[in-house]
Design a protein around this motif. Sequence first.
Motif, mmCIF file in Angstrom:
data_model
loop_
_atom_site.group_PDB
_atom_site.id
_atom_site.type_symbol
_atom_site.label_atom_id
_atom_site.label_comp_id
_atom_site.label_asym_id
_atom_site.label_seq_id
_atom_site.Cartn_x
_atom_site.Cartn_y
_atom_site.Cartn_z
ATOM 1 N N GLN A 119 0.931 -1.401 -0.174
ATOM 2 C CA GLN A 119 0.148 -0.048 0.191
ATOM 3 C C GLN A 119 0.727 1.232 0.028
ATOM 4 O O GLN A 119 0.466 2.075 -0.794
ATOM 5 C CB GLN A 119 -0.905 -0.058 1.312
ATOM 6 C CG GLN A 119 -1.862 1.219 1.286
ATOM 7 C CD GLN A 119 -2.890 1.116 0.175
ATOM 8 O OE1 GLN A 119 -3.349 -0.046 -0.315
ATOM 9 N NE2 GLN A 119 -3.279 2.373 -0.512
ATOM 10 N N ALA A 120 2.176 0.905 0.692
ATOM 11 C CA ALA A 120 2.955 2.355 0.668
ATOM 12 C C ALA A 120 3.514 2.617 -0.753
ATOM 13 O O ALA A 120 3.486 4.019 -1.177
ATOM 14 C CB ALA A 120 4.320 2.055 1.816
ATOM 15 N N MET A 136 10.203 9.599 1.625
ATOM 16 C CA MET A 136 9.539 8.472 1.696
ATOM 17 C C MET A 136 9.901 7.242 1.138
ATOM 18 O O MET A 136 9.874 6.191 1.663
ATOM 19 C CB MET A 136 8.105 9.056 1.433
ATOM 20 C CG MET A 136 7.441 9.845 2.225
ATOM 21 S SD MET A 136 5.741 10.345 1.741
ATOM 22 C CE MET A 136 5.255 11.308 3.064
ATOM 23 N N TRP A 137 10.346 7.452 -0.100
ATOM 24 C CA TRP A 137 10.797 6.264 -0.902
ATOM 25 C C TRP A 137 12.145 5.763 -0.115
ATOM 26 O O TRP A 137 12.449 4.614 0.098
ATOM 27 C CB TRP A 137 11.187 6.622 -2.340
ATOM 28 C CG TRP A 137 10.120 6.544 -3.433
ATOM 29 C CD1 TRP A 137 9.644 7.793 -4.125
ATOM 30 C CD2 TRP A 137 9.310 5.465 -3.951
ATOM 31 N NE1 TRP A 137 8.657 7.361 -4.889
ATOM 32 C CE2 TRP A 137 8.477 6.043 -4.756
ATOM 33 C CE3 TRP A 137 9.466 3.895 -3.786
ATOM 34 C CZ2 TRP A 137 7.491 5.078 -5.427
ATOM 35 C CZ3 TRP A 137 8.533 3.298 -4.296
ATOM 36 C CH2 TRP A 137 7.548 3.694 -5.050
ATOM 37 N N SER A 138 12.976 6.590 0.177
ATOM 38 C CA SER A 138 14.220 6.253 1.118
ATOM 39 C C SER A 138 13.709 5.684 2.320
ATOM 40 O O SER A 138 14.387 4.430 2.624
ATOM 41 C CB SER A 138 15.065 7.436 1.243
ATOM 42 O OG SER A 138 16.247 7.110 1.963
ATOM 43 N N ASN A 139 12.861 6.092 3.132
ATOM 44 C CA ASN A 139 12.435 5.472 4.362
ATOM 45 C C ASN A 139 11.935 4.023 3.879
ATOM 46 O O ASN A 139 12.291 3.147 4.756
ATOM 47 C CB ASN A 139 11.409 6.438 4.794
ATOM 48 C CG ASN A 139 10.868 6.133 6.224
ATOM 49 O OD1 ASN A 139 11.350 5.143 7.106
ATOM 50 N ND2 ASN A 139 9.530 6.430 6.529
ATOM 51 N N ALA A 144 12.113 -1.977 3.947
ATOM 52 C CA ALA A 144 12.263 -3.338 3.245
ATOM 53 C C ALA A 144 13.525 -3.867 3.288
ATOM 54 O O ALA A 144 13.442 -5.232 3.497
ATOM 55 C CB ALA A 144 12.002 -2.678 1.687
ATOM 56 N N ILE A 145 14.474 -3.221 3.323
ATOM 57 C CA ILE A 145 15.679 -3.885 3.576
ATOM 58 C C ILE A 145 15.625 -4.555 4.806
ATOM 59 O O ILE A 145 16.156 -5.692 5.202
ATOM 60 C CB ILE A 145 16.954 -2.945 3.320
ATOM 61 C CG1 ILE A 145 17.057 -2.495 2.104
ATOM 62 C CG2 ILE A 145 18.369 -3.552 3.972
ATOM 63 C CD1 ILE A 145 17.565 -3.651 1.046
ATOM 64 N N ALA A 146 15.409 -3.922 5.956
ATOM 65 C CA ALA A 146 15.346 -4.431 7.492
ATOM 66 C C ALA A 146 14.482 -5.599 7.751
ATOM 67 O O ALA A 146 14.643 -6.417 8.446
ATOM 68 C CB ALA A 146 14.999 -3.164 8.460
ATOM 69 N N ARG A 155 12.274 -1.795 -6.043
ATOM 70 C CA ARG A 155 10.967 -0.949 -6.495
ATOM 71 C C ARG A 155 11.506 0.598 -6.120
ATOM 72 O O ARG A 155 11.416 1.553 -6.634
ATOM 73 C CB ARG A 155 9.757 -1.199 -6.141
ATOM 74 C CG ARG A 155 8.610 -0.272 -6.682
ATOM 75 C CD ARG A 155 8.676 0.207 -8.015
ATOM 76 N NE ARG A 155 7.966 1.100 -8.281
ATOM 77 C CZ ARG A 155 8.331 2.173 -8.551
ATOM 78 N NH1 ARG A 155 9.451 2.562 -8.598
ATOM 79 N NH2 ARG A 155 7.214 3.271 -9.036
ATOM 80 N N CYS A 156 11.879 0.646 -4.567
ATOM 81 C CA CYS A 156 12.152 1.911 -4.049
ATOM 82 C C CYS A 156 13.314 2.483 -4.597
ATOM 83 O O CYS A 156 13.443 3.648 -4.942
ATOM 84 C CB CYS A 156 12.355 1.688 -2.522
ATOM 85 S SG CYS A 156 10.810 1.291 -1.546
#
Length: 162
Positions: A119-120, A136-139, A144-146, A155-156
């Motif tokens: 959803q994000a 927001m993409w970076s966040n 996602a990595i974590a 995708r980010c």
Amino acid sequence: KLENDKPTKLSISISGLSDELGSKLGIRVLAEPYYKPLVWVPGSDVVVAQSRNNLCVWYNIDSPDQVTLFPIKGDAVDVVRADGKTEVVVEEGQHQLGYELDEGLLEFGTAIHDNDLGQAILFLEKLGDKPEAEGMWSNLANIAIATNKLRVAERCYAALGD
């Protein structure tokens, strides 16, 4: 670390601001506290504070330089989220006024809060190239990595041009 440990309020006030939190939010604490206590927007990672005559909203706490300011003439007393609308209630004299927050930007914080990374992504794709999008993409990439969601991270980073 800034954490949402209560449903609506942070457990610290600016006068007791830690160096780490102050640095994260870009706030320098002086002898007299400039900001009133921070408040979480319920069900999101969005933070609201008041500095003298401005209502300050951080839609993305990982990008403290991207603060949205609303000039106000009173004191922020509450954050109300109901019926698809979020308002900060401000007492100005004997009147209460509602300052509506950007529901679109709140969607991202809510998706992150709910751990709904799909959803994000959908929200960020709709956001386009607004200034808030890059942070927001970076966040989202870091989350996602974590959490080992490598397709989401891919995708980010594509959106970030990395």
